[in-house]
Write a protein that holds these residues in place. Structure first.
Motif, mmCIF file in Angstrom:
data_model
loop_
_atom_site.group_PDB
_atom_site.id
_atom_site.type_symbol
_atom_site.label_atom_id
_atom_site.label_comp_id
_atom_site.label_asym_id
_atom_site.label_seq_id
_atom_site.Cartn_x
_atom_site.Cartn_y
_atom_site.Cartn_z
ATOM 1 N N THR A 71 10.216 71.385 -51.793
ATOM 2 C CA THR A 71 9.731 70.413 -52.889
ATOM 3 C C THR A 71 8.620 69.645 -52.312
ATOM 4 O OG1 THR A 71 12.084 70.274 -53.651
ATOM 5 C CG2 THR A 71 10.803 68.550 -54.251
ATOM 6 N N ASP A 72 8.669 69.182 -51.030
ATOM 7 C CA ASP A 72 7.496 68.476 -50.591
ATOM 8 C C ASP A 72 6.276 69.154 -50.738
ATOM 9 O OD1 ASP A 72 8.918 66.277 -49.856
ATOM 10 O OD2 ASP A 72 9.368 66.739 -47.749
ATOM 11 N N PHE A 73 6.254 70.395 -50.415
ATOM 12 C CA PHE A 73 4.965 71.302 -50.385
ATOM 13 C C PHE A 73 4.631 71.455 -51.765
ATOM 14 C CE2 PHE A 73 2.737 75.441 -50.951
ATOM 15 C CZ PHE A 73 1.831 75.267 -49.829
ATOM 16 N N HIS A 74 5.284 71.722 -52.697
ATOM 17 C CA HIS A 74 5.125 71.953 -54.102
ATOM 18 C C HIS A 74 4.458 70.700 -54.764
ATOM 19 C CE1 HIS A 74 6.402 76.033 -54.130
ATOM 20 N NE2 HIS A 74 7.759 75.813 -53.921
ATOM 21 N N SER A 108 10.839 78.845 -42.514
ATOM 22 C CA SER A 108 10.112 77.716 -41.878
ATOM 23 C C SER A 108 8.688 77.892 -41.607
ATOM 24 C CB SER A 108 11.057 76.997 -40.680
ATOM 25 O OG SER A 108 12.343 76.504 -41.212
ATOM 26 N N TYR A 109 8.678 79.063 -40.926
ATOM 27 C CA TYR A 109 7.271 79.622 -40.213
ATOM 28 C C TYR A 109 6.652 79.906 -41.448
ATOM 29 C CZ TYR A 109 7.761 78.955 -35.311
ATOM 30 O OH TYR A 109 7.745 78.209 -33.971
ATOM 31 N N LEU A 110 6.962 80.690 -42.332
ATOM 32 C CA LEU A 110 6.234 81.111 -43.732
ATOM 33 C C LEU A 110 5.654 79.766 -44.316
ATOM 34 C CD1 LEU A 110 8.352 83.906 -44.990
ATOM 35 C CD2 LEU A 110 5.884 84.067 -43.848
ATOM 36 N N LEU A 111 6.534 78.731 -44.397
ATOM 37 C CA LEU A 111 5.892 77.395 -44.949
ATOM 38 C C LEU A 111 4.942 76.787 -44.180
ATOM 39 C CD1 LEU A 111 6.172 75.357 -47.216
ATOM 40 C CD2 LEU A 111 8.205 74.342 -46.092
ATOM 41 N N ALA A 112 4.959 76.795 -42.779
ATOM 42 C CA ALA A 112 4.327 76.307 -41.822
ATOM 43 C C ALA A 112 2.827 77.113 -41.979
ATOM 44 C CB ALA A 112 4.719 76.243 -40.645
ATOM 45 N N THR A 113 3.002 78.153 -42.311
ATOM 46 C CA THR A 113 1.732 79.027 -42.127
ATOM 47 C C THR A 113 0.846 78.896 -43.425
ATOM 48 O OG1 THR A 113 2.809 81.143 -41.057
ATOM 49 C CG2 THR A 113 0.758 81.483 -42.258
ATOM 50 N N ARG A 114 1.576 78.620 -44.441
ATOM 51 C CA ARG A 114 0.944 78.195 -45.705
ATOM 52 C C ARG A 114 0.023 77.177 -45.500
ATOM 53 N NH1 ARG A 114 4.587 78.964 -50.849
ATOM 54 N NH2 ARG A 114 2.859 78.251 -51.862
ATOM 55 N N MET A 115 1.152 76.047 -45.113
ATOM 56 C CA MET A 115 0.379 74.635 -44.872
ATOM 57 C C MET A 115 -0.925 74.675 -43.934
ATOM 58 S SD MET A 115 1.448 71.577 -46.052
ATOM 59 C CE MET A 115 -0.398 71.352 -46.429
ATOM 60 N N LEU A 116 -0.677 75.398 -42.794
ATOM 61 C CA LEU A 116 -1.816 75.455 -41.844
ATOM 62 C C LEU A 116 -3.056 76.173 -42.472
ATOM 63 C CD1 LEU A 116 0.545 76.408 -39.000
ATOM 64 C CD2 LEU A 116 -0.881 74.201 -39.231
ATOM 65 N N ILE A 117 -2.838 77.227 -43.050
ATOM 66 C CA ILE A 117 -3.967 77.783 -43.900
ATOM 67 C C ILE A 117 -4.727 76.923 -44.841
ATOM 68 C CG2 ILE A 117 -4.709 79.462 -45.451
ATOM 69 C CD1 ILE A 117 -2.418 81.340 -44.418
ATOM 70 N N HIS A 232 7.003 81.677 -52.662
ATOM 71 C CA HIS A 232 6.219 82.642 -52.041
ATOM 72 C C HIS A 232 4.934 82.562 -52.617
ATOM 73 C CE1 HIS A 232 9.380 85.508 -50.133
ATOM 74 N NE2 HIS A 232 9.598 84.114 -49.977
ATOM 75 N N GLY A 233 4.011 81.987 -52.167
ATOM 76 C CA GLY A 233 2.363 82.075 -52.675
ATOM 77 C C GLY A 233 2.384 81.196 -54.004
ATOM 78 N N GLY A 234 3.460 80.232 -54.187
ATOM 79 C CA GLY A 234 3.223 79.480 -55.017
ATOM 80 C C GLY A 234 3.792 79.940 -56.399
#
Length: 345
Positions: A71-74, A108-117, A232-234
């Motif tokens: 939710t935070d990411f979105h 957790s790592y997939l979300l971290a990857t999207r954020m880091l990209i 996944h990818g928005g």
């Protein structure tokens, strides 16, 4: 056959080339910039295992926290995500390997990857994506393995390894594990084909990009209008494929085509604040390339209105603003925006 030809073309190319508005978060711009920096630093430390005496709550609490992190990411809530995501990574590592792996570490790592990209932290992104891939394979989660492959393809594209990026995405899309009648499997195939289309666009092959985008569009139409795989990818839907086309047309070097694609997207129909911020940033990029400075600034201000924390922290936005500052006249609006994103006017 067409896919093999695209790969062959890439191989040949490579060989040949041997006044500030009120912000809805209530934070100051400098706090928004700092939130992005804190997010990267805390995720890095969590990935390096620098946190000791990690408290591991129950699975129910952890999955509630994961849902809140999504939710935070979105919502582009970087400050909150900077607290929640590193904590999730630490806890997921502490409980990894137990019976009945529930995918917490992978997610957790997939979300971290999207954020880091998004924040242009490529080194950490590679690390996070590879860990996600390994964890997904160990857990026997084909859908998550495919999403990890998509993230690796994005990172390879950003490193200008276009042939490798295309191979990763298309191989994952064609994997037998993604075949079947489940909407999630079809949506993941669509996301991978989208990624391949974007990579082809980066090589200047607009026709190949549009062909692959057409393939993704066909998958999305079969699934219907609702977004599938929002985490996944928005999300994947006809609208998100069209949003992706805006970025791809920009990458292929045709800002007028990008703006035409953008006209077919109703920003309010996009599934999250994060996707709407992506829309306005992509539109701003197209206007900048077309030398429509005032329109570019208006689009950036719209992105800022929807997602101030993201807009102030993203390197892509800083680059756009820096370009505007050195390429023509500056206005009060532009100088104010530059100050808020941390670029010296």
């Amino acid at each position: 056959m067409r896919r093999r030809k695209l790969l062959a073309n890439l191989a040949a190319t490579a060989a040949a080339a041997v006044g500030a508005p009120i912000l809805p978060t209530g934070k100051t711009p400098s706090e928004n910039v700092a939130a992005g920096e804190a997010l990267v630093a805390r995720v890095r430390d969590a990935m390096l295992g620098l946190h000791s005496d990690v408290t591991v709550p129950s699975a129910v609490v952890l999955h509630t926290d994961l849902a809140r992190a999504f939710t935070d990411f979105h919502a582009c809530a970087y400050g909150s995500l900077a607290v929640r995501l590193p904590r999730l990574i630490c806890a997921a590592h502490a409980r990894a390997g137990g019976a009945g792996d529930d995918g917490l570490l992978v997610h957790s790592y997939l979300l971290a990857t999207r954020m880091l990209i998004k924040l242009d932290e490529q080194q950490l992104g590679w690390m996070a994506a590879d860990r996600a891939r390994q964890a997904a394979e160990a857990a026997g989660r084909p859908l998550l393995v495919a999403e990890a492959a998509r993230q690796l393809a994005v990172l390879a594209r950003k490193a200008d390894w276009h042939e490798q990026a295309l191979s990763i995405a298309l191989a994952a899309a064609d994997h037998p594990d993604l075949r079947g009648g489940e909407p999630a499997l079809a949506a993941q195939r669509g996301l991978l084909v989208q990624s391949a289309a974007y990579t082809v666009a980066r090589t200047g092959d607009a026709a190949g990009m549009r062909e692959l985008t057409g393939e993704a569009t066909a998958i999305a139409k079969e699934l219907g209008p609702a977004a599938v795989l929002r985490n996944h990818g928005g999300g994947f839907s006809p609208t998100t494929v069209q949003l992706h086309l805006v970025s791809a047309e920009n990458s292929a070097g045709d800002p007028s085509a990008a703006l035409a694609a953008a006209k077919a997207v109703a920003p309010g129909s996009l599934p999250s604040t994060e996707r709407r911020a992506r829309y306005y940033t992509d539109v701003a990029t197209a206007f900048a390339r077309w030398n429509r400075r005032d329109d570019c600034i208006r689009a950036l201000l719209a992105a800022e209105h929807h997602a101030p924390e993201e807009t102030h922290a993203r390197p892509a936005v800083k680059s756009l603003v820096s370009g505007l500052l050195v390429s023509g006249r500056t206005t009060t609006e532009l100088r104010g925006l530059a100050a808020r994103v941390g670029v010296i006017a």
